[in-house]
Scaffold this motif. Structure first.
Motif, PDB file in Angstrom:
ATOM      1  N   TYR A  59       0.392  -1.316  -0.164  1.00  0.00           N
ATOM      2  CA  TYR A  59       0.126   0.365   0.137  1.00  0.00           C
ATOM      3  C   TYR A  59       1.290   1.492  -0.084  1.00  0.00           C
ATOM      4  N   LEU A  60       1.232   2.089  -1.338  1.00  0.00           N
ATOM      5  CA  LEU A  60       2.161   3.356  -1.251  1.00  0.00           C
ATOM      6  C   LEU A  60       3.179   2.720  -0.325  1.00  0.00           C
ATOM      7  N   ASN A  61       3.877   1.686  -0.455  1.00  0.00           N
ATOM      8  CA  ASN A  61       4.839   1.310  -0.810  1.00  0.00           C
ATOM      9  C   ASN A  61       5.265   1.812   1.515  1.00  0.00           C
ATOM     10  N   ALA A  62       4.388   1.986   1.996  1.00  0.00           N
ATOM     11  CA  ALA A  62       4.527   2.025   2.896  1.00  0.00           C
ATOM     12  C   ALA A  62       4.150   1.187   4.231  1.00  0.00           C
ATOM     13  N   GLU A  63       4.352   0.354   5.539  1.00  0.00           N
ATOM     14  CA  GLU A  63       4.716  -0.123   5.734  1.00  0.00           C
ATOM     15  C   GLU A  63       3.905  -0.622   6.871  1.00  0.00           C
ATOM     16  N   LEU A  64       3.775   0.449   7.790  1.00  0.00           N
ATOM     17  CA  LEU A  64       2.021   0.317   8.598  1.00  0.00           C
ATOM     18  C   LEU A  64       0.594   0.299   7.780  1.00  0.00           C
ATOM     19  N   ALA A  65       0.296   1.328   7.191  1.00  0.00           N
ATOM     20  CA  ALA A  65      -0.810   0.723   5.706  1.00  0.00           C
ATOM     21  C   ALA A  65      -0.926  -0.049   5.442  1.00  0.00           C
ATOM     22  N   SER A  66      -0.161  -1.111   5.129  1.00  0.00           N
ATOM     23  CA  SER A  66      -0.373  -2.763   4.510  1.00  0.00           C
ATOM     24  C   SER A  66      -0.035  -2.761   5.218  1.00  0.00           C
ATOM     25  N   ALA A  67       0.489  -3.261   6.513  1.00  0.00           N
ATOM     26  CA  ALA A  67       0.349  -3.969   7.722  1.00  0.00           C
ATOM     27  C   ALA A  67      -1.277  -3.586   8.270  1.00  0.00           C
ATOM     28  N   TYR A  68      -1.637  -3.176   7.929  1.00  0.00           N
ATOM     29  CA  TYR A  68      -3.393  -2.513   8.196  1.00  0.00           C
ATOM     30  C   TYR A  68      -4.294  -3.007   6.979  1.00  0.00           C
ATOM     31  N   PHE A  69      -3.488  -3.136   5.579  1.00  0.00           N
ATOM     32  CA  PHE A  69      -4.694  -4.388   4.485  1.00  0.00           C
ATOM     33  C   PHE A  69      -4.868  -5.659   4.930  1.00  0.00           C
ATOM     34  N   ALA A  70      -3.441  -5.640   5.089  1.00  0.00           N
ATOM     35  CA  ALA A  70      -3.307  -7.285   5.650  1.00  0.00           C
ATOM     36  C   ALA A  70      -3.741  -7.809   6.640  1.00  0.00           C
ATOM     37  N   SER A  71      -3.813  -7.289   7.742  1.00  0.00           N
ATOM     38  CA  SER A  71      -4.693  -7.327   9.237  1.00  0.00           C
ATOM     39  C   SER A  71      -6.028  -7.590   8.448  1.00  0.00           C
ATOM     40  N   LEU A  72      -6.476  -6.465   8.073  1.00  0.00           N
ATOM     41  CA  LEU A  72      -8.299  -6.197   7.286  1.00  0.00           C
ATOM     42  C   LEU A  72      -8.452  -7.837   7.022  1.00  0.00           C
ATOM     43  N   SER A  73      -7.718  -8.073   5.704  1.00  0.00           N
ATOM     44  CA  SER A  73      -8.144  -9.642   5.304  1.00  0.00           C
ATOM     45  C   SER A  73      -7.956 -10.354   5.964  1.00  0.00           C
ATOM     46  N   ILE A  74      -7.279 -10.458   7.019  1.00  0.00           N
ATOM     47  CA  ILE A  74      -7.245 -11.725   8.270  1.00  0.00           C
ATOM     48  C   ILE A  74      -8.575 -11.421   8.772  1.00  0.00           C
ATOM     49  N   PHE A  75      -9.441 -10.470   9.175  1.00  0.00           N
ATOM     50  CA  PHE A  75     -10.227 -10.599  10.076  1.00  0.00           C
ATOM     51  C   PHE A  75     -11.310 -10.231   9.400  1.00  0.00           C
ATOM     52  N   LEU A  76     -12.048  -9.731   7.867  1.00  0.00           N
ATOM     53  CA  LEU A  76     -12.283  -9.974   6.988  1.00  0.00           C
ATOM     54  C   LEU A  76     -12.749 -10.894   6.775  1.00  0.00           C
ATOM     55  N   THR A  77     -11.921 -12.512   6.539  1.00  0.00           N
ATOM     56  CA  THR A  77     -12.805 -13.626   6.654  1.00  0.00           C
ATOM     57  C   THR A  77     -13.850 -13.733   7.396  1.00  0.00           C
ATOM     58  N   TYR A  78     -13.813 -13.075   8.755  1.00  0.00           N
ATOM     59  CA  TYR A  78     -14.544 -13.849  10.070  1.00  0.00           C
ATOM     60  C   TYR A  78     -15.981 -13.028   9.580  1.00  0.00           C
ATOM     61  N   GLY A  79     -16.048 -11.617   9.115  1.00  0.00           N
ATOM     62  CA  GLY A  79     -17.214 -10.703   9.421  1.00  0.00           C
ATOM     63  C   GLY A  79     -17.654 -11.552   7.607  1.00  0.00           C
ATOM     64  N   GLU A  80     -17.088 -11.980   6.849  1.00  0.00           N
ATOM     65  CA  GLU A  80     -18.055 -12.019   5.118  1.00  0.00           C
ATOM     66  C   GLU A  80     -17.846 -13.861   5.831  1.00  0.00           C
ATOM     67  N   ASP A  81     -17.784 -14.128   6.746  1.00  0.00           N
ATOM     68  CA  ASP A  81     -18.755 -15.385   7.518  1.00  0.00           C
ATOM     69  C   ASP A  81     -20.311 -15.371   8.159  1.00  0.00           C
ATOM     70  N   LEU A  82     -19.724 -14.310   9.144  1.00  0.00           N
ATOM     71  CA  LEU A  82     -20.689 -13.640   9.657  1.00  0.00           C
ATOM     72  C   LEU A  82     -21.915 -12.869   8.869  1.00  0.00           C
ATOM     73  N   VAL A  83     -22.214 -12.186   7.834  1.00  0.00           N
ATOM     74  CA  VAL A  83     -22.465 -11.907   6.769  1.00  0.00           C
ATOM     75  C   VAL A  83     -23.375 -13.643   5.346  1.00  0.00           C
ATOM     76  N   ILE A  84     -22.690 -13.854   5.562  1.00  0.00           N
ATOM     77  CA  ILE A  84     -22.919 -15.056   4.509  1.00  0.00           C
ATOM     78  C   ILE A  84     -23.908 -15.571   5.685  1.00  0.00           C
ATOM     79  N   ASP A  85     -23.297 -16.107   6.959  1.00  0.00           N
ATOM     80  CA  ASP A  85     -24.661 -16.712   7.713  1.00  0.00           C
ATOM     81  C   ASP A  85     -26.000 -16.284   8.224  1.00  0.00           C
ATOM     82  N   THR A  86     -25.590 -14.686   8.301  1.00  0.00           N
ATOM     83  CA  THR A  86     -26.870 -14.040   8.994  1.00  0.00           C
ATOM     84  C   THR A  86     -27.384 -14.381   7.418  1.00  0.00           C
ATOM     85  N   ALA A  87     -27.029 -14.011   6.280  1.00  0.00           N
ATOM     86  CA  ALA A  87     -27.766 -13.648   5.157  1.00  0.00           C
ATOM     87  C   ALA A  87     -28.925 -14.760   4.637  1.00  0.00           C
TER      88      ALA A  87
END
Length: 317
Positions: free
Chosen positions: A47-75
């Motif tokens: 992410y724009l050659n920025a280490e911490l900002a890129s780490a945010y999106f890597a972390s988001l990728s991990i947490f997103l899978t749990y959020g998406e599973d909640l969306v799937i089950d609820t839908a």
């Protein structure tokens, strides 16, 4: 007579806007992708050659899978209560798109794990947040939380589509492809969860109750978790002046009011609190047409090398 208008305003405030079939977009497809991530080609400064900002999106990728599973089950749970055939078809498409997002982000997360990111720790934390927190909420609250989560991904998608250059600062083509695909589809289905909530509940207070857990998770918890990543990956960052300069820049890239991902989107984020809010108040149809051509055209589309198939769920009247 004197009380009529105030009572109407109070009713609108408590109930919010009702589901309106005219707000619905068209049916959307479920697209299959195959990325085959290679951990040796993962760019830690994607992410724009920025280490911490890129780490945010890597972390988001991990947490997103749990959020998406909640969306799937609820839908899935609430789909059976929907009579409108188009909305029901769109919910099926939402489920299919989110299932593939979860699956392919898990593959990216496995590559992050091999690239020495704290994926196991974040999976442990996310599992406990969702398993002992969000997943135990009553269904009406999960429905509200689903709509709240989808609002934040829609905000993120609109920002990313407005800032396409971000994806091309790195040579990591597969990270670029998964995020562009993900953002396209989040914008494509941004109104579905909200429309389901409005159809089955439309309670304003309940809608807002689901907004704040999503806000805290995406803006606070994931941001705090991402602070660990650069030190875990490279302990010498603890005493690196250049890293702390990167940290300052990264915070601006995510939270800066002028052009940060969430800082510049703060008005869009909190528009959700308006009683008559609807996701389609932000018209992204032109972006969607542009990106479908940019990403999926068969000659030189960015996603074409990874695209395998798509199908449209049946419309059952």
């Amino acid at each position: 007579m004197l009380l009529t208008q105030p009572l109407k305003k109070i009713s609108k405030f408590l109930n919010g806007s009702k589901f309106d079939p005219e707000n619905q977009s068209k049916a959307i497809p479920i697209r299959h992708m195959k990325f085959d991530f290679d951990h040796q080609k993962i760019d830690p400064k994607f992410y724009l050659n920025a280490e911490l900002a890129s780490a945010y999106f890597a972390s988001l990728s991990i947490f997103l899978t749990y959020g998406e599973d909640l969306v799937i089950d609820t839908a899935r749970y609430h789909r059976d209560f929907i009579q409108d055939p188009l909305l029901k078809q769109r919910v099926t498409a939402l489920i299919g798109q989110e299932a593939l997002h979860s699956k392919l982000h898990e593959e990216l997360n496995d590559a992050f794990l091999k690239a020495d990111l704290p994926v196991k720790l974040f999976r442990f934390l996310a599992h406990h947040v969702f398993e002992y927190g969000f997943n135990r909420l009553p269904q009406p609250m999960k429905l509200s939380l689903m709509a709240g989560i989808e609002h934040f991904t829609a905000v993120l998608a609109e920002y990313m589509m407005n800032h396409e250059h971000i994806f091309f600062e790195s040579q990591d083509e597969k990270q670029r492809a998964i995020w562009m695909w993900h953002m396209l589809e989040e914008s494509e289905h941004k109104d579905i969860a909200y429309d389901v909530f409005q159809l089955l509940s439309s309670n304003y207070a309940l809608r807002i109750a689901g907004f704040f857990p999503a806000l805290i998770t995406i803006l606070v918890l994931i941001s705090a978790a991402s602070l660990i990543v650069p030190f875990y990956r490279k302990p010498s960052n603890l005493i690196s002046l250049s890293y702390y300069k990167d940290m300052y820049r990264s915070v601006g890239l995510i939270f800066g009011l002028k052009d940060g991902v969430y800082g510049s989107s703060i008005k869009h984020i909190f528009e959700y609190l308006k009683p008559d809010f609807h996701p389609n108040d932000h018209d992204t149809s032109a972006f969607l047409e542009y990106y479908k051509e940019r990403l999926l055209n068969p000659v030189d589309g960015i996603l074409t090398p990874y695209f395998t198939k798509e199908f449209m769920p049946d419309l059952k009247v």
